[in-house]
Motif scaffolding. Structure first.
Motif, PDB file in Angstrom:
ATOM      1  N   TYR A  75       0.877  -1.165  -0.032  1.00 20.93           N
ATOM      2  CA  TYR A  75       0.060   0.018   0.065  1.00 20.93           C
ATOM      3  C   TYR A  75       1.013   1.242   0.074  1.00 20.93           C
ATOM      4  O   TYR A  75       0.463   2.403  -0.715  1.00 20.93           O
ATOM      5  N   LYS A 129       1.864   6.165  -7.349  1.00 18.07           N
ATOM      6  CA  LYS A 129       0.491   6.491  -8.069  1.00 18.07           C
ATOM      7  C   LYS A 129       0.560   7.938  -8.971  1.00 18.07           C
ATOM      8  O   LYS A 129      -0.284   7.949  -9.860  1.00 18.07           O
ATOM      9  N   HIS A 160      -0.186   1.661 -11.427  1.00 20.90           N
ATOM     10  CA  HIS A 160      -0.719   0.203 -11.403  1.00 20.90           C
ATOM     11  C   HIS A 160      -1.542   0.200 -10.122  1.00 20.90           C
ATOM     12  O   HIS A 160      -1.463   0.985  -9.094  1.00 20.90           O
ATOM     13  N   TYR A 198       2.244   1.682  -3.447  1.00 17.70           N
ATOM     14  CA  TYR A 198       1.181   1.974  -4.368  1.00 17.70           C
ATOM     15  C   TYR A 198       1.002   3.566  -4.258  1.00 17.70           C
ATOM     16  O   TYR A 198       0.944   4.467  -4.924  1.00 17.70           O
ATOM     17  N   ASP A 199       0.920   4.066  -2.878  1.00 15.23           N
ATOM     18  CA  ASP A 199       0.821   5.519  -2.572  1.00 15.23           C
ATOM     19  C   ASP A 199       2.156   6.443  -3.155  1.00 15.23           C
ATOM     20  O   ASP A 199       1.854   7.320  -3.606  1.00 15.23           O
ATOM     21  N   VAL A 222      -3.147  -1.725  -6.561  1.00 15.02           N
ATOM     22  CA  VAL A 222      -2.648  -1.997  -5.323  1.00 15.02           C
ATOM     23  C   VAL A 222      -2.201  -3.603  -5.477  1.00 15.02           C
ATOM     24  O   VAL A 222      -1.198  -4.103  -5.220  1.00 15.02           O
ATOM     25  N   TYR A 248       1.331  -4.298  -6.344  1.00 14.87           N
ATOM     26  CA  TYR A 248       2.244  -4.186  -5.464  1.00 14.87           C
ATOM     27  C   TYR A 248       2.231  -5.246  -4.530  1.00 14.87           C
ATOM     28  O   TYR A 248       3.207  -5.612  -3.807  1.00 14.87           O
TER      29      TYR A 248
END
Length: 181
Positions: A29, A36, A49, A32-33, A51, A54
């Motif tokens: 997560y 993004k 991409h 992802y953050d 979550v 990842y």
């Protein structure tokens, strides 16, 4: 045709402190953050991409660390904030690039660019790879990615070849760098 990389960005006089750890499930997560932002993904497919990508990537990295003693580690800044990843893994593609070799790489969240984190983390990665018995690494870098080209240069990597990414639309060119450890 000869491709010439763009000039290197300026590096801070003192590299920041970084910490590397084996990715946790929660790091999926955090990655992802961090990634993004479309600017971060410009040279990695052009769009962020989900979550699940990842989650799979962090799980694969935990497996690499257990089996090989290295992986793409979660990169933490001096405040223990996840800012990206760095490390190495077996080259994941079978149809181009340094098949069968170890690739070093890094990716940072946009807010952390230009501060020396990638170089500091890559240097820490090289120390860990030497300790794990790795003798040579490759880096595959998009020809337009001035920041990553500069990191390769700072690490003392040598450019071995230019390549075209297969099935890329529009056509993407890049360089394969090597470094003996």
């Amino acid at each position: 045709m000869t491709l010439t990389p763009p000039a290197s960005p300026v590096l801070p006089a003192v590299l920041p402190a970084v910490r590397l750890r084996v990715p946790t499930e929660e790091d999926a997560y955090a990655w992802y953050d961090a990634f993004k932002n479309p600017e971060v993904m410009e040279f990695h497919g052009g769009r962020p991409h989900g979550v699940s990508v990842y989650e799979e990537l962090t799980a694969r990295q935990r497996k690499h660390d257990a089996e090989l003693g290295f992986c793409l580690w979660t990169l933490l800044d001096e405040n223990d904030t996840v800012i990206g990843f760095t490390g190495a893994q077996p080259w994941p593609h079978q149809h181009f690039g340094p098949v069968g070799e170890i690739e070093i790489g890094w990716r940072l969240g946009r807010d952390h660019w230009g501060r020396g984190y990638a170089t500091a983390a890559a240097q820490a990665t090289l120390l860990r790879l030497r300790a794990a018995g790795v003798r040579e690494v490759s880096a595959m870098v998009d020809a337009r990615n001035a920041r990553s080209l500069a990191v390769c240069e700072r690490l003392g990597m040598r450019r071995e070849e230019a390549f075209v990414v297969p099935r890329s639309e529009p056509e993407r060119r890049g360089y394969c760098f090597k470094l003996s450890l």
